[in-house]
Motif scaffolding. Structure first.
Motif, PDB file in Angstrom:
ATOM      1  N   UNK A 277     -46.568-104.845  18.200  1.00 26.53           N
ATOM      2  CA  UNK A 277     -45.452-103.906  18.196  1.00 26.53           C
ATOM      3  C   UNK A 277     -45.802-102.763  19.126  1.00 26.53           C
ATOM      4  N   UNK A 278     -45.098-102.663  20.248  1.00 27.50           N
ATOM      5  CA  UNK A 278     -45.438-101.607  21.201  1.00 27.50           C
ATOM      6  C   UNK A 278     -45.003-100.264  20.627  1.00 27.50           C
ATOM      7  N   UNK A 279     -45.791 -99.257  20.945  1.00 26.98           N
ATOM      8  CA  UNK A 279     -45.531 -97.931  20.374  1.00 26.98           C
ATOM      9  C   UNK A 279     -45.728 -96.892  21.460  1.00 26.98           C
ATOM     10  N   UNK A 280     -44.926 -95.848  21.411  1.00 28.19           N
ATOM     11  CA  UNK A 280     -45.121 -94.743  22.331  1.00 28.19           C
ATOM     12  C   UNK A 280     -44.695 -95.049  23.744  1.00 28.19           C
ATOM     13  N   UNK A 281     -44.038 -96.188  23.929  1.00 29.73           N
ATOM     14  CA  UNK A 281     -43.512 -96.482  25.263  1.00 29.73           C
ATOM     15  C   UNK A 281     -42.341 -97.449  25.114  1.00 29.73           C
ATOM     16  N   UNK A 282     -41.553 -97.565  26.162  1.00 34.06           N
ATOM     17  CA  UNK A 282     -40.434 -98.497  26.144  1.00 34.06           C
ATOM     18  C   UNK A 282     -40.889 -99.826  26.749  1.00 34.06           C
ATOM     19  N   UNK A 283     -40.118-100.868  26.483  1.00 32.28           N
ATOM     20  CA  UNK A 283     -40.497-102.206  26.912  1.00 32.28           C
ATOM     21  C   UNK A 283     -40.800-102.300  28.416  1.00 32.28           C
ATOM     22  N   UNK A 284     -39.961-101.723  29.295  1.00 24.07           N
ATOM     23  CA  UNK A 284     -40.279-101.871  30.734  1.00 24.07           C
ATOM     24  C   UNK A 284     -41.656-101.323  31.094  1.00 24.07           C
ATOM     25  N   UNK A 285     -42.061-100.217  30.472  1.00 24.19           N
ATOM     26  CA  UNK A 285     -43.375 -99.652  30.767  1.00 24.19           C
ATOM     27  C   UNK A 285     -44.485-100.568  30.231  1.00 24.19           C
TER      28      UNK A 285
ATOM     29  N   UNK B 136     -44.335-103.783  29.749  1.00 22.91           N
ATOM     30  CA  UNK B 136     -44.383-104.986  30.596  1.00 22.91           C
ATOM     31  C   UNK B 136     -45.113-104.672  31.897  1.00 22.91           C
ATOM     32  N   UNK B 137     -44.792-103.536  32.504  1.00 22.07           N
ATOM     33  CA  UNK B 137     -45.429-103.137  33.760  1.00 22.07           C
ATOM     34  C   UNK B 137     -46.939-103.018  33.585  1.00 22.07           C
ATOM     35  N   UNK B 138     -47.368-102.417  32.489  1.00 18.01           N
ATOM     36  CA  UNK B 138     -48.812-102.272  32.242  1.00 18.01           C
ATOM     37  C   UNK B 138     -49.484-103.635  32.089  1.00 18.01           C
ATOM     38  N   UNK B 139     -48.799-104.561  31.424  1.00 19.20           N
ATOM     39  CA  UNK B 139     -49.351-105.911  31.275  1.00 19.20           C
ATOM     40  C   UNK B 139     -49.400-106.622  32.632  1.00 19.20           C
ATOM     41  N   UNK B 140     -48.373-106.448  33.419  1.00 17.45           N
ATOM     42  CA  UNK B 140     -48.362-107.061  34.755  1.00 17.45           C
ATOM     43  C   UNK B 140     -49.496-106.494  35.608  1.00 17.45           C
ATOM     44  N   UNK B 141     -49.748-105.192  35.475  1.00 19.62           N
ATOM     45  CA  UNK B 141     -50.848-104.580  36.228  1.00 19.62           C
ATOM     46  C   UNK B 141     -52.197-105.181  35.820  1.00 19.62           C
ATOM     47  N   UNK B 142     -52.250-105.728  34.588  1.00 23.50           N
ATOM     48  CA  UNK B 142     -53.483-106.347  34.096  1.00 23.50           C
ATOM     49  C   UNK B 142     -53.537-107.837  34.477  1.00 23.50           C
ATOM     50  N   UNK B 143     -52.506-108.337  35.152  1.00 27.84           N
ATOM     51  CA  UNK B 143     -52.529-109.721  35.609  1.00 27.84           C
ATOM     52  C   UNK B 143     -51.714-110.693  34.776  1.00 27.84           C
ATOM     53  N   UNK B 144     -50.983-110.172  33.783  1.00 27.54           N
ATOM     54  CA  UNK B 144     -50.150-111.060  32.961  1.00 27.54           C
ATOM     55  C   UNK B 144     -48.825-111.325  33.678  1.00 27.54           C
ATOM     56  N   UNK B 145     -48.180-112.418  33.273  1.00 25.53           N
ATOM     57  CA  UNK B 145     -46.928-112.827  33.917  1.00 25.53           C
ATOM     58  C   UNK B 145     -45.802-112.887  32.886  1.00 25.53           C
ATOM     59  N   UNK B 146     -44.716-112.195  33.184  1.00 23.00           N
ATOM     60  CA  UNK B 146     -43.562-112.213  32.279  1.00 23.00           C
ATOM     61  C   UNK B 146     -42.987-113.623  32.218  1.00 23.00           C
ATOM     62  N   UNK B 147     -42.907-114.171  31.006  1.00 24.73           N
ATOM     63  CA  UNK B 147     -42.470-115.562  30.863  1.00 24.73           C
ATOM     64  C   UNK B 147     -41.067-115.667  30.265  1.00 24.73           C
TER      65      UNK B 147
ATOM     66  N   UNK C 217     -42.353-112.179  26.124  1.00 21.43           N
ATOM     67  CA  UNK C 217     -43.566-112.996  26.122  1.00 21.43           C
ATOM     68  C   UNK C 217     -44.265-112.838  27.461  1.00 21.43           C
ATOM     69  N   UNK C 218     -45.500-112.363  27.418  1.00 27.00           N
ATOM     70  CA  UNK C 218     -46.323-112.231  28.612  1.00 27.00           C
ATOM     71  C   UNK C 218     -47.351-113.358  28.610  1.00 27.00           C
TER      72      UNK C 218
END
Lengths: 156, 156
Positions: A103-111, A113-124, A138-139
């Motif tokens: 459950x993400x907290x303290x941020x909105x979904x786009x942020x 997702x962006x942080x996960x993408x910066x870590x090398x994950x891919x939005x599926x 799903x990342x």
């Protein structure tokens, strides 16, 4: 150090299954609890499901949930035949554990997702909850974390 | 109704990985926590590992743990080359989520195993903790629960 998506708490372990009614009966027996209802994710008009960047109006699945800890759910998912992260997993891996969720907290979904993408994950895949109370993404994190990570954002 | 193994609380989600040092570095970054140490399961003289009913003195793995909830751990497991539930999973499925675990309560391991067997699960591997503080049993529950269930019994 702070958690990439604002939390280090796993809130869900998600299983892909072929027959949700048969599997939830067995899990209920094993856990010693009432069998939960299974319900469809929702209608596309609400869920706006996107799979691999494309609208996926046909993608759907039956879901059922068990409480298996403070803040932890076990989720059973029976996909339909349309392409989705759920159907792809079933076709490629067979039944089994598909994701862990946060459950993400303290941020909105786009942020998040962006942080996960910066870590090398891919939005599926992503979509809104069937009751319009939030959204999921799903990342694909197989490369580094060896699983799919689901991000959940509740508006409640 | 009561839980087959005395609890309905998942205490661990276990991942099989090829390179525990690389994977725990990434998980620590994602969770925003210190990187845990990785350590071998233990020596056979203590662990008495059995795989598929046979002594498995060569079977071993490196383990590392993250706290990801109240009473919930994420476990990373890097198996060695000797046959084990861990090595078999890696050979057959590749890296990924291997099991969910339950701390058995109100009964001893043989009774918990018997109850799982009565439900159709198959004992796959068992052993003592490397520090002799308890024991584990992996029950293959793919047929009905779609995963491996690990039972944990702590003597502490």
């Amino acid at each position: 150090m702070s958690a990439v998506v604002g939390t280090d708490l796993v809130c869900q372990v998600g299983f892909i299954v072929k027959d949700i009614n048969a599997t939830k009966k067995k899990w209920a027996e094993f856990l010693g609890v009432e069998e939960p209802e299974a319900a469809l994710c929702g209608e596309y008009e609400t869920t706006r499901t996107e799979f691999k960047g494309q609208p996926a109006p046909e993608a759907n699945s039956y879901l059922a949930f068990f409480d298996v800890g403070p803040g932890l759910q076990l989720e059973l998912i029976q996909p339909n035949e349309a392409p989705s992260t759920w159907r792809n997993y079933l076709n490629e891996h067979g039944e089994g554990i598909h994701h862990v969720a946060f459950n993400i907290k303290g941020m909105k979904m786009p942020e998040a997702v962006k942080r996960c993408e910066d870590l090398g994950m891919v939005l599926e895949q992503k979509g809104e909850y069937g009751d319009a109370s939030g959204r999921y993404t799903y990342m694909n994190a197989y490369k580094d974390l060896k699983c799919i990570v689901e991000l959940l954002e509740s508006d409640r």
